[in-house]
Design a protein around this motif. Sequence first.
Motif, PDB file in Angstrom:
ATOM      1  N   ALA B  67       0.831  -1.208   0.000  1.00 29.34           N
ATOM      2  CA  ALA B  67       0.000   0.000   0.000  1.00 29.34           C
ATOM      3  C   ALA B  67       0.864   1.256   0.000  1.00 29.34           C
ATOM      4  CB  ALA B  67      -0.924  -0.012   1.211  1.00 29.34           C
ATOM      5  N   GLN B  68       1.935   1.227   0.797  1.00 28.88           N
ATOM      6  CA  GLN B  68       2.801   2.412   0.883  1.00 28.88           C
ATOM      7  C   GLN B  68       3.486   2.692  -0.447  1.00 28.88           C
ATOM      8  OE1 GLN B  68       5.281   1.341   4.174  1.00 28.88           O
ATOM      9  NE2 GLN B  68       3.935   2.282   5.683  1.00 28.88           N
ATOM     10  N   VAL B  69       4.003   1.627  -1.055  1.00 23.94           N
ATOM     11  CA  VAL B  69       4.702   1.814  -2.333  1.00 23.94           C
ATOM     12  C   VAL B  69       3.727   2.323  -3.391  1.00 23.94           C
ATOM     13  CG1 VAL B  69       5.812   0.554  -4.231  1.00 23.94           C
ATOM     14  CG2 VAL B  69       6.557   0.171  -1.894  1.00 23.94           C
ATOM     15  N   PHE B  70       2.512   1.774  -3.376  1.00 24.30           N
ATOM     16  CA  PHE B  70       1.519   2.235  -4.361  1.00 24.30           C
ATOM     17  C   PHE B  70       1.239   3.725  -4.175  1.00 24.30           C
ATOM     18  CE2 PHE B  70      -2.899   3.202  -5.433  1.00 24.30           C
ATOM     19  CZ  PHE B  70      -2.878   2.888  -6.779  1.00 24.30           C
ATOM     20  N   ALA B  71       0.987   4.113  -2.913  1.00 20.05           N
ATOM     21  CA  ALA B  71       0.667   5.524  -2.641  1.00 20.05           C
ATOM     22  C   ALA B  71       1.839   6.431  -3.039  1.00 20.05           C
ATOM     23  CB  ALA B  71       0.323   5.698  -1.170  1.00 20.05           C
ATOM     24  N   HIS B  72       3.051   5.997  -2.711  1.00 22.29           N
ATOM     25  CA  HIS B  72       4.217   6.825  -3.041  1.00 22.29           C
ATOM     26  C   HIS B  72       4.430   6.908  -4.547  1.00 22.29           C
ATOM     27  CE1 HIS B  72       5.538   7.886   0.902  1.00 22.29           C
ATOM     28  NE2 HIS B  72       5.514   6.621   1.309  1.00 22.29           N
ATOM     29  N   ARG B  73       4.135   5.816  -5.224  1.00 24.12           N
ATOM     30  CA  ARG B  73       4.306   5.847  -6.681  1.00 24.12           C
ATOM     31  C   ARG B  73       3.303   6.807  -7.321  1.00 24.12           C
ATOM     32  NH1 ARG B  73       5.894  -0.340  -8.584  1.00 24.12           N
ATOM     33  NH2 ARG B  73       8.026  -0.216  -7.815  1.00 24.12           N
ATOM     34  N   VAL B  74       2.072   6.746  -6.827  1.00 22.83           N
ATOM     35  CA  VAL B  74       1.060   7.676  -7.350  1.00 22.83           C
ATOM     36  C   VAL B  74       1.474   9.112  -7.028  1.00 22.83           C
ATOM     37  CG1 VAL B  74      -1.336   8.442  -7.142  1.00 22.83           C
ATOM     38  CG2 VAL B  74      -0.835   6.012  -7.252  1.00 22.83           C
ATOM     39  N   GLY B  75       1.918   9.322  -5.789  1.00 24.55           N
ATOM     40  CA  GLY B  75       2.348  10.660  -5.380  1.00 24.55           C
ATOM     41  C   GLY B  75       3.506  11.155  -6.228  1.00 24.55           C
ATOM     42  N   ALA B  81       4.296  15.150 -12.638  1.00 24.95           N
ATOM     43  CA  ALA B  81       3.428  15.877 -13.574  1.00 24.95           C
ATOM     44  C   ALA B  81       3.348  17.351 -13.175  1.00 24.95           C
ATOM     45  CB  ALA B  81       2.039  15.249 -13.574  1.00 24.95           C
ATOM     46  N   ALA B  82       3.257  17.598 -11.874  1.00 22.17           N
ATOM     47  CA  ALA B  82       3.200  18.988 -11.394  1.00 22.17           C
ATOM     48  C   ALA B  82       4.488  19.721 -11.744  1.00 22.17           C
ATOM     49  CB  ALA B  82       2.958  18.995  -9.887  1.00 22.17           C
ATOM     50  N   ALA B  83       5.613  19.032 -11.612  1.00 23.17           N
ATOM     51  CA  ALA B  83       6.906  19.654 -11.935  1.00 23.17           C
ATOM     52  C   ALA B  83       6.970  19.989 -13.423  1.00 23.17           C
ATOM     53  CB  ALA B  83       8.036  18.706 -11.557  1.00 23.17           C
ATOM     54  N   ILE B  84       6.450  19.090 -14.237  1.00 24.66           N
ATOM     55  CA  ILE B  84       6.438  19.349 -15.696  1.00 24.66           C
ATOM     56  C   ILE B  84       5.563  20.563 -15.998  1.00 24.66           C
ATOM     57  CG2 ILE B  84       5.659  18.411 -17.916  1.00 24.66           C
ATOM     58  CD1 ILE B  84       6.531  15.642 -16.843  1.00 24.66           C
ATOM     59  N   GLY B 182       8.516   7.309 -15.084  1.00 22.65           N
ATOM     60  CA  GLY B 182       8.602   8.212 -16.245  1.00 22.65           C
ATOM     61  C   GLY B 182       8.296   9.654 -15.871  1.00 22.65           C
ATOM     62  N   LEU B 183       7.194   9.844 -15.145  1.00 25.70           N
ATOM     63  CA  LEU B 183       6.811  11.225 -14.790  1.00 25.70           C
ATOM     64  C   LEU B 183       7.769  11.823 -13.755  1.00 25.70           C
ATOM     65  CD1 LEU B 183       2.919  10.929 -14.650  1.00 25.70           C
ATOM     66  CD2 LEU B 183       4.245  12.358 -16.201  1.00 25.70           C
ATOM     67  N   ALA B 184       8.216  10.985 -12.811  1.00 26.69           N
ATOM     68  CA  ALA B 184       9.164  11.510 -11.813  1.00 26.69           C
ATOM     69  C   ALA B 184      10.450  11.954 -12.506  1.00 26.69           C
ATOM     70  CB  ALA B 184       9.458  10.440 -10.765  1.00 26.69           C
ATOM     71  N   PHE B 185      10.917  11.120 -13.419  1.00 29.08           N
ATOM     72  CA  PHE B 185      12.133  11.484 -14.160  1.00 29.08           C
ATOM     73  C   PHE B 185      11.896  12.740 -15.000  1.00 29.08           C
ATOM     74  CE2 PHE B 185      14.366  11.445 -18.179  1.00 29.08           C
ATOM     75  CZ  PHE B 185      15.676  11.429 -17.761  1.00 29.08           C
ATOM     76  N   GLY B 186      10.787  12.741 -15.741  1.00 26.81           N
ATOM     77  CA  GLY B 186      10.485  13.888 -16.600  1.00 26.81           C
ATOM     78  C   GLY B 186      10.352  15.168 -15.792  1.00 26.81           C
ATOM     79  N   GLY B 187       9.650  15.081 -14.677  1.00 24.65           N
ATOM     80  CA  GLY B 187       9.450  16.264 -13.825  1.00 24.65           C
ATOM     81  C   GLY B 187      10.760  16.778 -13.258  1.00 24.65           C
ATOM     82  N   THR B 316      19.709  11.847 -12.988  1.00 23.01           N
ATOM     83  CA  THR B 316      18.301  11.680 -12.579  1.00 23.01           C
ATOM     84  C   THR B 316      17.794  10.285 -12.913  1.00 23.01           C
ATOM     85  OG1 THR B 316      18.040  13.993 -13.206  1.00 23.01           O
ATOM     86  CG2 THR B 316      16.044  12.801 -12.640  1.00 23.01           C
ATOM     87  N   GLY B 317      18.146   9.797 -14.107  1.00 22.88           N
ATOM     88  CA  GLY B 317      17.716   8.455 -14.507  1.00 22.88           C
ATOM     89  C   GLY B 317      18.252   7.403 -13.559  1.00 22.88           C
ATOM     90  N   TRP B 318      19.522   7.515 -13.243  1.00 23.14           N
ATOM     91  CA  TRP B 318      20.117   6.538 -12.320  1.00 23.14           C
ATOM     92  C   TRP B 318      19.416   6.620 -10.955  1.00 23.14           C
ATOM     93  CZ3 TRP B 318      22.468   6.330  -7.598  1.00 23.14           C
ATOM     94  CH2 TRP B 318      23.129   5.147  -7.288  1.00 23.14           C
ATOM     95  N   ALA B 319      19.152   7.854 -10.519  1.00 21.47           N
ATOM     96  CA  ALA B 319      18.546   8.052  -9.186  1.00 21.47           C
ATOM     97  C   ALA B 319      17.140   7.449  -9.121  1.00 21.47           C
ATOM     98  CB  ALA B 319      18.499   9.540  -8.851  1.00 21.47           C
ATOM     99  N   VAL B 320      16.326   7.726 -10.150  1.00 18.33           N
ATOM    100  CA  VAL B 320      14.950   7.189 -10.086  1.00 18.33           C
ATOM    101  C   VAL B 320      14.950   5.666 -10.191  1.00 18.33           C
ATOM    102  CG1 VAL B 320      13.731   9.248 -10.881  1.00 18.33           C
ATOM    103  CG2 VAL B 320      14.484   7.583 -12.553  1.00 18.33           C
TER     104      VAL B 320
END
Lengths: 178, 333
Positions: B67-75, B81-84, B182-187, B316-320
Motif C-alpha cells: 500500500a505504501q509503495v503504491f501511494a508513493h508511486r502515485v504521489g 506531472a506537477a513539476a512538468i 517516467g513522470l518523476a524522471f520527466g518532472g 536523474t535516470g540513475w537516481a529514479v
Amino acid sequence: MESPSQRFQRLLEPVHDRAVAFARGVCRSRSDGDDLMQEALLRALDKLPSLRDDGAFRFWLYRVIISVHRNRYKRSFWRRLLPLEAETEPASPDRNEELGGAERARLALAELPHEQREAIVLFELEGWKVEEIADLLGVSISAVKSRLVRGRERLRTIYTRKLGAPAVPRALLPGESR
Amino acid sequence: MNTQTDRMITSDLAALATDVRRDLPPIDTALRDTGVYRDGLPGAQARRDALAEERRLQLALMPLAIAQVFAHRVGRAAAGAAAIVCSLALVMLLADPLLMHLVLWFVPGLGVNIGICMMVASTAILVTYVVSTWIAEAWFTRRMREAVATHADVYADLDQLSRGPIDVASKLVKRIDGWSIGLAFGGAAAITTVFGYLLVVTATFQPLSHILSSTSLFAERAAAGNLGPVIYALGLATVIAVVIGRGCDREHRFGEPTPVMKRLSHWSTLAAGVLLGMGVMFATARMATRLLYQLPSSEHRYLLAVGAEGALIAITGWAVLWWRRREQKRLGD
C-alpha cells in the motif's frame, strides 16, 4: 445467469422419468438400470457444456445412456470372467410360473445383443417411432426395422427354448380369463 | 404356437414397460446423487463465503509495504506531472511577456524572481505529492475492500474472489510503476533544466548574492532570448522519460529489463553523469565570468545545453531507477 447445474436440472426435469424407464428397460434389473442412469447423469452433467441446442437434450441424454450402457456391456466380459457375485439364475421351464411377465421379459431381453435390445426397448417399451430410433442410434430406418424383426425372432426362440413358452398357463396370456 | 409366444412376448414387454415405470426415483434424489447441487446456489454460496473469508485473511496479513509503495508511486507520478506543468508554465512566462503581465496583475506587489518561482514550484510539487498520496491511499483501501467484498451475484463474486487482494494490489503497483518512474524522471529533469537555465542566465548578469532575489530576470528579456536550447532539452528529457516509463512496463511484462534500463541503472552511468555535470558547470562558470554582457556563440551554448542535459539525464535516470530498485526490494519482487 443460469449455471450449468441449473440448466441441467431444467433440461432433465421433463425427460427424467422416461429416461430412467429406458435405462431400467435395457438392463438386467431395476437396480442395474438405476445405476446406469446415475452414471449416465454424471457423464451428461460433465459433458453438458458441449450441448449447444437445448432442444436436442432428450436425444442427447438417451445417446449418453446408450453409450454408458455399451461401455458397461463391454466391461461385463471381465465380470463374467471374474464374477464377484452370483449372476441371476437362468430361468428354467419349471420356474416359468414363478416368474412374473416383467421378469420374464427382462431375462429374455438380457439375452439379446445390445443393438437389438435397445431397439426393442425403445420401440416396444418407450413407444418411439422407427424414424426416431434410427435418428437416435445413427443408423438407417431399414437397419432399425431389421434389428426389431431379428430381436423379436430371437425373443421368440428364447421364450420357446429357455422360458418354455408353450408351458405358459393360458390364464397368464392377455385376453384369457381364469 | 408362434402366435401364442408372440402374444406372450407382447404381454411380457407391456408388463415390463409398466414395471420399469414403477417407483421411479424423484429427480431431486437423482440430482443429489449426481452431486449437481454441489454447483448449485447453496454450494456456490458456501464456496464464495469460504473464499471471501480466506481473501479477507490475506488482506489482513498483506504487507503494508504494498500500500505504501503504491501511494508513493502515485504521489511521485503526480508530483512529476506537477513539476512538468511548473516548468512549462515558467517557459511560457519567459516566452510571453503578456502572460507575465497577467500574473503580476493577479498578484500585485509581488516581484517575480527566481526565489519566488522556486518557492511556488516546490510548494505546488510538494502539495501535489502529499494530496495525491492521500488520495491514492484512500483509493487503494477502497479497492482492497472491494476486492474482498461480496454481492448478490454469487458467481460474479467467485470470479472476482478468484484473484486475491495481494494479486490485485501487486497488479496495481506494477501498473503505476512506469508512469511513476517516467513522470518523476520527466518532472525532475524538466524543473532542473528550467531553473538551472534561469540561474545561469541570471548569474551571467547579476552578482551571485542577488541571483535568487533579482527581479530583472523577466524584465531584461535575456532569458527569453535563449529559450531554444531549453526547449530542445525539455523535448529530449520527455523522450527519455517515455523510454524509461515504457522500459519499466516491458520489464513487468517480459521479466527482463531493456538494454537502455540496464545501461541507465549501472553505476558507471552515475559516475559519467557526475563527471559530465562537473565539466559542464565548470565550462558554464567560465563562460559566465569571462563573457559578461556578451552572449557566447550559438554552438557553444547548444554544446553546453547538450552536456548539461546529458549529465542531468544520467544522474536523474540513475537516481529514479535506484529508488525503484529499493521499492522492488521492499515489495519482494
